[in-house]
Design an enzyme around this catalytic site. Structure first.
Site, short mmCIF file in Angstrom:
data_model
loop_
_atom_site.label_atom_id
_atom_site.label_comp_id
_atom_site.label_asym_id
_atom_site.label_seq_id
_atom_site.Cartn_x
_atom_site.Cartn_y
_atom_site.Cartn_z
N GLU A 1 0.82 -1.21 0.00
CA GLU A 1 0.00 0.00 0.00
C GLU A 1 0.85 1.26 0.00
O GLU A 1 0.52 2.25 -0.66
CB GLU A 1 -0.96 0.00 1.19
CG GLU A 1 -2.07 -1.04 1.12
CD GLU A 1 -3.01 -0.83 -0.06
OE1 GLU A 1 -2.98 0.24 -0.70
OE2 GLU A 1 -3.78 -1.77 -0.36
N TYR B 1 -6.11 5.67 5.50
CA TYR B 1 -6.29 4.74 4.38
C TYR B 1 -5.47 3.46 4.58
O TYR B 1 -5.99 2.35 4.52
CB TYR B 1 -5.90 5.39 3.05
CG TYR B 1 -5.74 4.35 1.97
CD1 TYR B 1 -6.86 3.70 1.44
CD2 TYR B 1 -4.48 3.96 1.51
CE1 TYR B 1 -6.72 2.71 0.49
CE2 TYR B 1 -4.34 2.98 0.56
CZ TYR B 1 -5.46 2.35 0.05
OH TYR B 1 -5.33 1.36 -0.88
N ASP C 1 -9.06 5.80 -0.52
CA ASP C 1 -8.02 6.45 -1.31
C ASP C 1 -8.66 7.17 -2.49
O ASP C 1 -9.89 7.33 -2.55
CB ASP C 1 -6.99 5.42 -1.78
CG ASP C 1 -7.57 4.41 -2.78
OD1 ASP C 1 -8.79 4.40 -3.02
OD2 ASP C 1 -6.78 3.62 -3.34
#
Length: 364
Positions: free
Chosen positions: A35, A118, A136
């Site tokens: 991520e 997030y 996101d």
């Protein structure tokens, strides 16, 4: 209406999801690393970086103890180098306070350096099944179109509102699949560039923007401030197979990384030669290398380059300058992609380019 998108999106995800290396195991460390890498970087670009990174640093303990030069070299080409530095800070805290495992707690995850709502939501929901959203840019685009929301997605208040509304409908069973469905839909169907593929969307029947013909108007995104323009003169200083590298200051843009020596402004040959003499070097030849540019998030470099041959790389222009073989530069020193156009003049490959060329049959 919003609740009705949960089941069709989740079913669509299970049937259409891409096979990605960080998805095949619900490993919180893998999810976290991927991520961070995926922020402002395409999936196909990230795949080889991810594989190399976890091979070299398979767990938080390895990341926490990794020397900085090796860490930056693993990240070379992805940009935003403070992200990997924050990852290491977080890894140290994970080792010291959580026994080397990412905490199975949303708020605890958010307390780690470099992890916002997030990333914390992605790790918590995908790895640990905690029903929290992960919002996101892809998710904001999908959600504002489905709900026909004209709020400016650059505002934190809008993101906070979307998080609250998604939290209310987050499924207790497999929330990670629902979050990934929203992400995947934004990446593959409700795309950022080009027309949305509404005919392929499992939420099309509920989408207010599709019903009202306003898909192309959403999301609303205020234009960012214009980037600051900086002119630089890049010096490719060489003695045979050795090249000069300069280490940048420990703070600021590209902190602590190595670069080709460069000067402010666009300098003429005579000015460059004068600087070379001031460095204690004897120039033998100088050739222009042309223009290049590189865009950072808030700064744009407009560069002119010179290839400078010197009699011998003795008398360094400061303690932060190294004279190294090109092969050593590729292997050991993290050089930003901003200098790629000039590094290529001496076949010095940066970031993924080195591995791409090796894989294409080039001698190693």
């Amino acid at each position: 209406m919003i609740e009705r998108i949960v089941q069709p999106l989740t079913e669509w995800y299970h049937a259409n999801r891409r096979i990605l290396p960080w998805r095949e195991e619900k490993n919180p460390y893998y999810i976290w690393i991927s991520e961070i890498m995926l922020q402002q970087t395409r999936v196909e670009t990230v795949k080889p970086y991810f594989q190399r990174f976890i091979q070299a640093l398979p767990d938080p303990e390895a990341l926490a103890s990794c020397p900085e030069d090796q860490l930056l070299k693993l990240w070379e080409g992805l940009g935003y180098y403070n992200r990997v530095r924050n990852m290491q800070k977080a890894a140290v805290k994970i080792v010291q306070e959580y026994g080397g495992k990412l905490p199975a707690d949303y708020e605890a995850l958010k307390s780690l350096p470099g992890i916002g709502s997030y990333t914390a939501g992605a790790v918590a929901s995908i790895a640990y099944g905690i029903p929290v959203p992960a919002v996101d840019g892809n998710v904001l685009r999908v959600f504002t179109r489905i709900t026909e929301d004209y709020g400016d997605i650059m505002k934190q208040s809008v993101k906070n509102r979307v998080e609250r509304e998604l939290l209310e409908i987050m499924p207790r069973e497999d929330p990670g699949a629902f979050n990934q469905a929203l992400m995947e839909l934004g990446a593959m169907v409700c795309v950022p560039n080009g027309p949305a593929r509404c005919g392929q969307c499992p939420a099309a029947e509920e989408c207010l923007a599709r019903k009202h013909g306003t898909v192309d108007e959403l999301p609303v995104k205020k234009k960012a401030k214009a980037r600051r323009i900086e002119k630089r003169t890049v010096l490719l200083i060489r003695d045979g197979e050795r090249v000069a590298l300069h280490r940048r200051p420990p703070s600021g843009l590209l902190a602590g990384m190595y670069e080709l020596p460069n000067l402010e402004g666009h300098l003429e040959k005579e000015e460059v030669l004068s600087r070379i003499v001031q460095y204690g070097l004897t120039p033998l030849r100088i050739l222009p290398l042309g223009a290049s540019r590189h865009i950072f998030s808030h700064v744009e470099w407009l560069m002119e380059g010179y290839d400078i041959r010197v009699a011998a790389l003795e008398g360094a222009p400061g303690e932060d300058v190294l004279f190294v073989d090109v092969e050593d530069a590729e292997e050991k020193y993290a050089v930003p992609a901003a200098f790629g156009a000039y590094a290529s003049k001496i076949n010095m490959r940066l970031g993924q380019e080195k591995y791409d060329q090796m894989g294409s049959g080039e001698e190693q």
